[in-house]
Design a protein around this motif. Structure first.
Motif, PDB file in Angstrom:
ATOM      1  N   UNK A  37       0.842  -1.207   0.000  1.00 48.81           N
ATOM      2  CA  UNK A  37       0.000   0.000   0.000  1.00 48.81           C
ATOM      3  C   UNK A  37       0.874   1.252   0.000  1.00 48.81           C
ATOM      4  N   UNK A  38       1.896   1.226   0.850  1.00 45.31           N
ATOM      5  CA  UNK A  38       2.786   2.384   0.954  1.00 45.31           C
ATOM      6  C   UNK A  38       3.426   2.716  -0.386  1.00 45.31           C
ATOM      7  N   UNK A  39       3.861   1.668  -1.093  1.00 46.88           N
ATOM      8  CA  UNK A  39       4.503   1.880  -2.382  1.00 46.88           C
ATOM      9  C   UNK A  39       3.554   2.518  -3.381  1.00 46.88           C
ATOM     10  N   UNK A  40       2.350   1.985  -3.477  1.00 48.87           N
ATOM     11  CA  UNK A  40       1.352   2.535  -4.403  1.00 48.87           C
ATOM     12  C   UNK A  40       1.039   3.985  -4.035  1.00 48.87           C
ATOM     13  N   UNK A  41       0.825   4.227  -2.739  1.00 48.64           N
ATOM     14  CA  UNK A  41       0.483   5.589  -2.297  1.00 48.64           C
ATOM     15  C   UNK A  41       1.610   6.574  -2.590  1.00 48.64           C
ATOM     16  N   UNK A  79       7.871   8.054   4.561  1.00 46.06           N
ATOM     17  CA  UNK A  79       8.108   8.711   3.285  1.00 46.06           C
ATOM     18  C   UNK A  79       6.801   9.245   2.704  1.00 46.06           C
ATOM     19  N   UNK A  80       5.714   8.483   2.885  1.00 46.59           N
ATOM     20  CA  UNK A  80       4.410   8.922   2.390  1.00 46.59           C
ATOM     21  C   UNK A  80       3.875  10.075   3.224  1.00 46.59           C
ATOM     22  N   UNK A  89      -3.911   9.865  -1.031  1.00 45.22           N
ATOM     23  CA  UNK A  89      -3.821   8.613  -1.787  1.00 45.22           C
ATOM     24  C   UNK A  89      -4.274   7.436  -0.938  1.00 45.22           C
ATOM     25  N   UNK A  90      -3.846   7.403   0.322  1.00 46.85           N
ATOM     26  CA  UNK A  90      -4.266   6.325   1.230  1.00 46.85           C
ATOM     27  C   UNK A  90      -5.783   6.369   1.432  1.00 46.85           C
ATOM     28  N   UNK A  91      -6.333   7.581   1.613  1.00 46.56           N
ATOM     29  CA  UNK A  91      -7.778   7.698   1.796  1.00 46.56           C
ATOM     30  C   UNK A  91      -8.529   7.234   0.560  1.00 46.56           C
ATOM     31  N   UNK A 113       4.502  -2.073 -10.265  1.00 45.27           N
ATOM     32  CA  UNK A 113       5.481  -3.047  -9.778  1.00 45.27           C
ATOM     33  C   UNK A 113       5.192  -3.440  -8.331  1.00 45.27           C
ATOM     34  N   UNK A 114       4.668  -2.481  -7.536  1.00 43.83           N
ATOM     35  CA  UNK A 114       4.328  -2.774  -6.139  1.00 43.83           C
ATOM     36  C   UNK A 114       3.200  -3.800  -6.032  1.00 43.83           C
TER      37      UNK A 114
END
Length: 492
Positions: free
Chosen positions: A38-42, A149-150, A86-88, A117-118
């Protein structure tokens, strides 16, 4: 608007940089993503569009079908909950039961190849060709995007309340490995079975003996010591073998630890384990009646369950759950976490036994906050999905959905019911709030002469109480069991 309106509640904004394993649902819903995924996509969704001030997440929202007013709502919700927009967005879209493949294709339409890729290990290999080879080469296998980082990305700053949750759960740090020696240590009181014996019991793992397949292995029927058994043979078939092995071995440890200690007529007996062969195996009592899910929904099935058989299943499942919640005392309940028809198995007399203890966690007599969500979404309450509030009331909610499914044979998730009532719990509550009679929903496969409509109505009221969105209003399983037994006495 096809995507639906942004809901008024969602997940807590707290998160940590841990990479905890969670149950991987075969349906591939977005909520099954691990935190690093999730972190990578966000992270990539938070970047601005090329030559534009708009963030990529806003473009993604448009691709998902959200209007400008919805995007503004999502941004406001993100600020209120101290999470990235993005997370929301992922949480809102996840609430509508969208899949990882759908998300993958949204990212593809935006040419966010690094974000794709994530998700590579969450989609079928046929989709991998959509990621340019250059991206695959440049992305290191062990690269992760941290939560920090996000949170420090566009429009976000780290707040003091974003510390990692403490949890007495089955989750482990990604640095911890679970190997066969640990299984042996946990299973020192459980019979050890030679792999060769299990091979002989299944006619050398004959395809004809296969009962079912899962993400991490295959279940075979076998004849061992002149006894019919079910043998789970743990195998790793997907791309990320190391990650999946860690999750499945942790779940296998849970099965060994808790099934061995939980001796009850309505809990599946564990006969033994094997670790001396090429694949670890767990050996259970064979349940000739199959799963409740199969009896309700399979295209080819034995005779439909009768009304009395369904009552027996409802009672037995409640007995098993109240035992889990109470046998170690009120302050140390065991919470199953994945109660659903597929995990309720029947013997030849339709006596139910709760199986699949891979997601069991130790709870407490107070509400807990945990760091990840697991289980099967249509059977989970909003306080767990949205805010990770963990208690015995999760099992109560799941049991309520099972009651609905058991007596109506409606599926727990069905898109044909409409956008706001795809979940069976919401559908039944919608009917109740509109004072619509429940009798028309009775499973028509049952002989009408055997159905007690007053008892059915009382059962649906129990289901409504169990699936109350306010977990404080939900009964404990001991109270549910008492009510069921009183009903049986009254209507017999």
């Amino acid at each position: 608007m096809s995507a639906g309106t942004a809901p008024s509640s969602s997940s807590s904004g707290r998160s940590g940089s841990q990479s905890n394993p969670r149950s991987i649902d075969g349906s591939g819903y977005i909520y099954t993503l691990l935190q690093d995924e999730r972190n990578g996509v966000c992270y990539y969704l938070e970047q601005n569009s090329q030559n534009e001030e708009r963030a990529m997440w806003e473009k993604a929202a448009e691709k998902m079908g959200y209007a400008l007013t919805d995007i503004i709502k999502i941004k406001k919700m993100a600020q209120d909950k101290s999470v990235s927009p993005a997370e929301q967005l992922l949480r809102v879209w996840s609430d509508l039961n969208h899949t990882n493949t759908e998300l993958f294709m949204v990212l593809y339409s935006l040419k966010l190849f690094e974000a794709m890729e994530c998700l590579k290990n969450r989609v079928d290999v046929s989709y991998h060709r959509l990621i340019p080879k250059k991206v695959l080469k440049e992305t290191k296998p062990n690269d992760t995007i941290s939560t920090e980082k996000i949170l420090n990305g566009p429009e976000m700053s780290r707040t003091s309340n974003e510390s990692e949750f403490n949890s007495t759960s089955m989750e482990t740090s990604s640095k911890i490995t679970v190997d066969r020696n640990e299984i042996k240590e946990v299973a020192n009181q459980i019979p050890k079975i030679l792999y060769n014996e299990l091979s002989e019991a299944t006619n050398k793992w004959s395809k004809e003996n296969i009962l079912g397949r899962g993400g991490f292995g295959t279940v075979f029927k076998g004849r061992w010591k002149y006894t019919d058994v079910a043998i789970k043979k743990i195998e790793y078939k997907s791309g990320d073998m190391k990650k999946n092995a860690k999750v499945q071995m942790q779940q296998s440890l849970n099965e060994l630890r808790y099934l061995n200690s939980c001796r009850h007529d309505n809990i599946l007996p564990l006969y033994g384990y094997s670790v001396d062969g090429p694949e670890p195996c767990l050996v259970y009592q064979f349940m000739a009646g199959g799963s409740v899910e199969r009896r309700l929904h399979a295209k080819t099935t034995p005779e439909p369950l009768t009304f009395i058989e369904r009552m027996k299943i409802a009672l037995g499942t409640a007995r098993g759950l109240q035992y889990l919640h109470t046998y170690r005392g009120k302050k140390e309940p065991l919470i199953h976490g994945d109660i659903k028809p597929a995990n309720i198995l029947l013997d030849s007399s339709c006596v139910p036994r709760i199986g699949d203890f891979g997601l069991v966690r130790e709870g407490s007599d107070e509400l807990m906050e945990v760091s990840s969500v697991y289980g099967t979404r249509p059977y989970l309450p909003v306080e767990f999905l949205a805010n990770r509030i963990f208690s015995t009331k999760i099992d109560t909610f799941s049991y309520g959905v099972v009651i609905f499914e058991l007596f109506t044979a409606l599926k727990a998730h069905d898109k044909t019911r409409g956008a706001n009532v795809t979940l069976l719990s919401k559908y039944i509550w919608f009917k109740s709030r509109n004072n619509e009679p429940m009798a028309p929903l009775i499973d028509k496969s049952m002989d009408p002469a055997t159905v007690s409509v007053p008892l059915y109505d009382a059962l649906m009221k129990i289901g409504l109480a169990c699936t109350n969105e306010n977990n404080g209003e939900r009964p404990e399983m001991v109270a549910v069991l008492n009510t069921l037994e009183e009903l049986m006495d009254k209507y017999q």
